[in-house]
Design an enzyme around this catalytic site. Structure first.
Site, PDB file in Angstrom:
ATOM      1  NE  ARG A   1      -3.578  -2.466   2.480  1.00  0.00           N
ATOM      2  CZ  ARG A   1      -5.108  -2.268   2.592  1.00  0.00           C
ATOM      3  NH1 ARG A   1      -5.593  -1.169   2.829  1.00  0.00           N
ATOM      4  NH2 ARG A   1      -5.746  -3.559   2.627  1.00  0.00           N
TER       5      ARG A   1
ATOM      6  CB  SER B   1     -20.246 -12.820  12.790  1.00  0.00           C
ATOM      7  OG  SER B   1     -19.411 -11.718  12.332  1.00  0.00           O
TER       8      SER B   1
ATOM      9  CG  HIS C   1     -20.006   2.371   4.660  1.00  0.00           C
ATOM     10  ND1 HIS C   1     -19.338   3.300   3.973  1.00  0.00           N
ATOM     11  CD2 HIS C   1     -19.184   1.522   5.500  1.00  0.00           C
ATOM     12  CE1 HIS C   1     -17.829   2.880   4.370  1.00  0.00           C
ATOM     13  NE2 HIS C   1     -17.882   1.879   5.185  1.00  0.00           N
TER      14      HIS C   1
ATOM     15  CE  LYS D   1     -16.598   4.958   7.309  1.00  0.00           C
ATOM     16  NZ  LYS D   1     -15.006   5.326   7.217  1.00  0.00           N
TER      17      LYS D   1
ATOM     18  CB  THR E   1     -18.786   6.545  11.392  1.00  0.00           C
ATOM     19  OG1 THR E   1     -17.489   7.541  11.658  1.00  0.00           O
ATOM     20  CG2 THR E   1     -19.138   6.648  10.197  1.00  0.00           C
TER      21      THR E   1
ATOM     22  CB  THR F   1      -9.133   6.212  24.930  1.00  0.00           C
ATOM     23  OG1 THR F   1      -8.402   6.874  23.979  1.00  0.00           O
ATOM     24  CG2 THR F   1     -10.671   6.295  24.503  1.00  0.00           C
ATOM     25  CB  THR F   2      -7.937  11.681  25.515  1.00  0.00           C
ATOM     26  OG1 THR F   2      -6.860  11.424  26.297  1.00  0.00           O
ATOM     27  CG2 THR F   2      -8.148  13.131  25.251  1.00  0.00           C
TER      28      THR F   2
HETATM   29  C1  LIG Z   1     -18.532  -1.234   8.180  1.00  0.00           C
HETATM   30  C2  LIG Z   1     -17.595  -0.077   8.719  1.00  0.00           C
HETATM   31  N1  LIG Z   1     -17.773  -0.176  10.077  1.00  0.00           N
HETATM   32  C3  LIG Z   1     -16.667   0.590  10.951  1.00  0.00           C
HETATM   33  C4  LIG Z   1     -16.015   1.501  10.383  1.00  0.00           C
HETATM   34  C5  LIG Z   1     -14.854   2.267  11.111  1.00  0.00           C
HETATM   35  O1  LIG Z   1     -15.505   3.779  11.001  1.00  0.00           O
HETATM   36  P1  LIG Z   1     -14.485   4.790  11.581  1.00  0.00           P
HETATM   37  O2  LIG Z   1     -13.702   4.900   9.971  1.00  0.00           O
HETATM   38  O3  LIG Z   1     -15.240   6.057  11.839  1.00  0.00           O
HETATM   39  O4  LIG Z   1     -13.367   4.304  12.358  1.00  0.00           O
HETATM   40  C6  LIG Z   1     -15.582   1.451   8.796  1.00  0.00           C
HETATM   41  C7  LIG Z   1     -14.683   2.339   8.199  1.00  0.00           C
HETATM   42  O5  LIG Z   1     -14.377   2.352   7.096  1.00  0.00           O
HETATM   43  C8  LIG Z   1     -16.555   0.481   8.102  1.00  0.00           C
HETATM   44  O6  LIG Z   1     -16.525   0.375   6.801  1.00  0.00           O
END
Ligand SMILES: Cc1ncc(COP(=O)(O)O)c(C=O)c1O
Length: 435
Positions: free
Chosen positions: A43, A160, A241, A272, A269, A301-302
């Site tokens: 990468r 899962s 997403h 995104k 999140t 964690t902070t």
């Molecule tokens: C399905 C999925 N869950 C969780 C995450 C993690 O999210 P973050 O980028 O906010 O750490 C990602 C990141 O691309 C993701 O694709």
């Protein structure tokens, strides 16, 4: 002076030899990296500086050019461009001025502010849940929540989805005392067969996503929740997403499908669709209080800095209220697909905003991406193994509200040229059938 390398033939190396020997981990690193390079999976980062006022234009650091050169990016996960909305930027700046650059502590040690509490309440309301909890990223929210829950009682079984994200897998694998059953991707029959085969009284969880970001396909949340009810399983849904993009207020696919109330835990999140940073879970008051009180990845964690929390709060409020942003996104995605189709450029049709262009080979995928950037000034990320299975390498495009018709035409022409050069354009007859 070079350090001696231990060959293994020495019977008992002297203390001096061990002291000066190169640790075998260095060699392990070199071997691993060589293997990754040979497989075409090494990468490299592309240095791209987003131009906030001209998004989706970025400036690429370019050898010989003092100011870089302008490129159009097609692979951002800031799907709605919320990161460059002036009110969101202003909120970050104001929060830094008012409260400083960092949070200054964990949530329990002076790192909790009224902004954090307001954002959690906003996210809980977005998903119709009693409470929400912020984490430093979406990755950490999945990893910490799943690991904590699945370590909590004896005998947990986690069902899962095979294509779950690495952060979910990290949490599931890291749990102590639980077992994992992987069901085939989005396969309800397989999930039901596996639920039915499990001990009736074991505590069960189904962990899955709504939009799977690499293939762009979408799960049937209502049907999975129905199975969860039938077999007494808790449901954990990653809407990373989908938040901001789907549902009347951007509450994700669960909101769009009217089934958010059937899901026990909704994770998302802020990085995104909301264009800022950070992760969260929303759920019932007792589940959130349990995670707040026991999840190591939350406690030690902070906390997120005020600028991030302030910006995210404004972004979430705007995204909830401004449905036109979602409409603009989906109009642009539809237009882009139409133009690809008209030009005969192959792409995978999905039920989401994600447009994968199949390539099927890591080297080729990287080459097309590199030529796209160097020769045409467009950037699309190559997605290779281990992110996707070998043989399914692809470019992953996420057209957004800021991509104009002209940008699309230019990108489609560039893709057609490069795919033709690689023998990846369908014949005229096939293209006509596709059109
Ligand atoms: C399905 C999925 N869950 C969780 C995450 C993690 O999210 P973050 O980028 O906010 O750490 C990602 C990141 O691309 C993701 O694709």
């Amino acid at each position: 002076m070079p350090r001696p390398v231990l060959t293994g033939s020495e019977e008992r190396p002297s203390v001096g030899a061990i002291k000066n020997a190169r640790h075998p981990f260095y060699e392990h690193c070199e071997d691993t990296l060589d293997r990754i390079r040979q497989q075409g999976r090494y990468r490299t980062f592309t240095p791209l500086a987003r131009q906030a006022e001209r998004f989706p234009l970025y400036e690429e650091e370019y050898p010989g050019l003092p100011e870089g050169r302008e490129v159009i990016v097609w692979s951002t996960n800031d799907y709605l461009g919320m990161g460059v909305v002036p009110e969101v930027q202003d909120a970050a700046i104001a929060a830094i001025r008012d409260h400083g650059a960092g949070a200054g502590g964990t949530r329990n040690i002076a790192g909790h502010s009224p902004l954090h509490a307001r954002l959690e309440a906003e996210l809980a309301a977005l998903h119709g849940k009693e409470a929400g909890l912020l984490f430093i990223s979406g990755y950490v929210s999945n990893q910490a929540s799943l690991q904590t829950i699945l370590s909590s009682m004896p005998g947990w079984i986690c069902f899962s989805d095979r294509l779950n994200h690495a952060s979910m897998i990290a949490g599931i694998k890291g749990a102590k005392g639980s077992s994992t059953v992987i069901f085939e991707h989005n396969d309800l029959a397989d999930l039901e067969a596996k639920l039915a085969a499990a001990p009736v009284d074991a505590p069960k969880m189904i962990a899955f996503e709504s939009v799977y970001s690499m293939d762009g396909d979408v799960s049937d949340i209502g049907a999975i929740c129905a199975l969860a009810r039938k077999y007494g399983a808790l449901t954990y849904l990653d809407e990373v997403h989908a938040v901001g993009l789907y549902g009347q207020e951007g509450g994700g696919v669960s909101q769009r499908d009217g089934v958010a109330d059937q899901v026990d835990i909704i994770e998302g999140t802020l990085a995104k669709g909301f264009g800022v940073h950070g992760g969260y879970v929303t759920a019932s008051a007792e589940i959130i209080d349990f995670l707040r009180s026991t999840a190591s990845g939350f406690i030690f964690t902070t906390s997120l800095p005020p600028s991030v929390v302030g910006a995210a709060l404004v972004s979430v409020r705007k995204v909830r209220a401004e449905n036109w942003r979602r409409e603009a996104l989906f109009e642009r995605v539809a237009t882009f697909r139409q133009r690809l189709r008209a030009a005969g450029v192959p792409f995978t049709m999905t039920d989401s905003h994600i447009v994968p262009i199949p390539v099927g080979d890591a080297e080729r995928c990287k080459r097309i991406s590199r030529r796209l950037l160097n020769e045409f000034g467009h950037y699309a990320t190559p997605i290779n193994y281990p992110t996707v299975p070998e043989g399914t390498e692809r470019l992953r495009l996420t057209p957004g509200p800021f991509h104009t018709d002209e940008m699309m035409d230019d990108m489609v022409r560039a893709l057609a040229t490069l795919l033709r050069a690689e023998g990846l354009m369908p014949t005229r007859e096939v293209a006509q059938q596709l059109a």
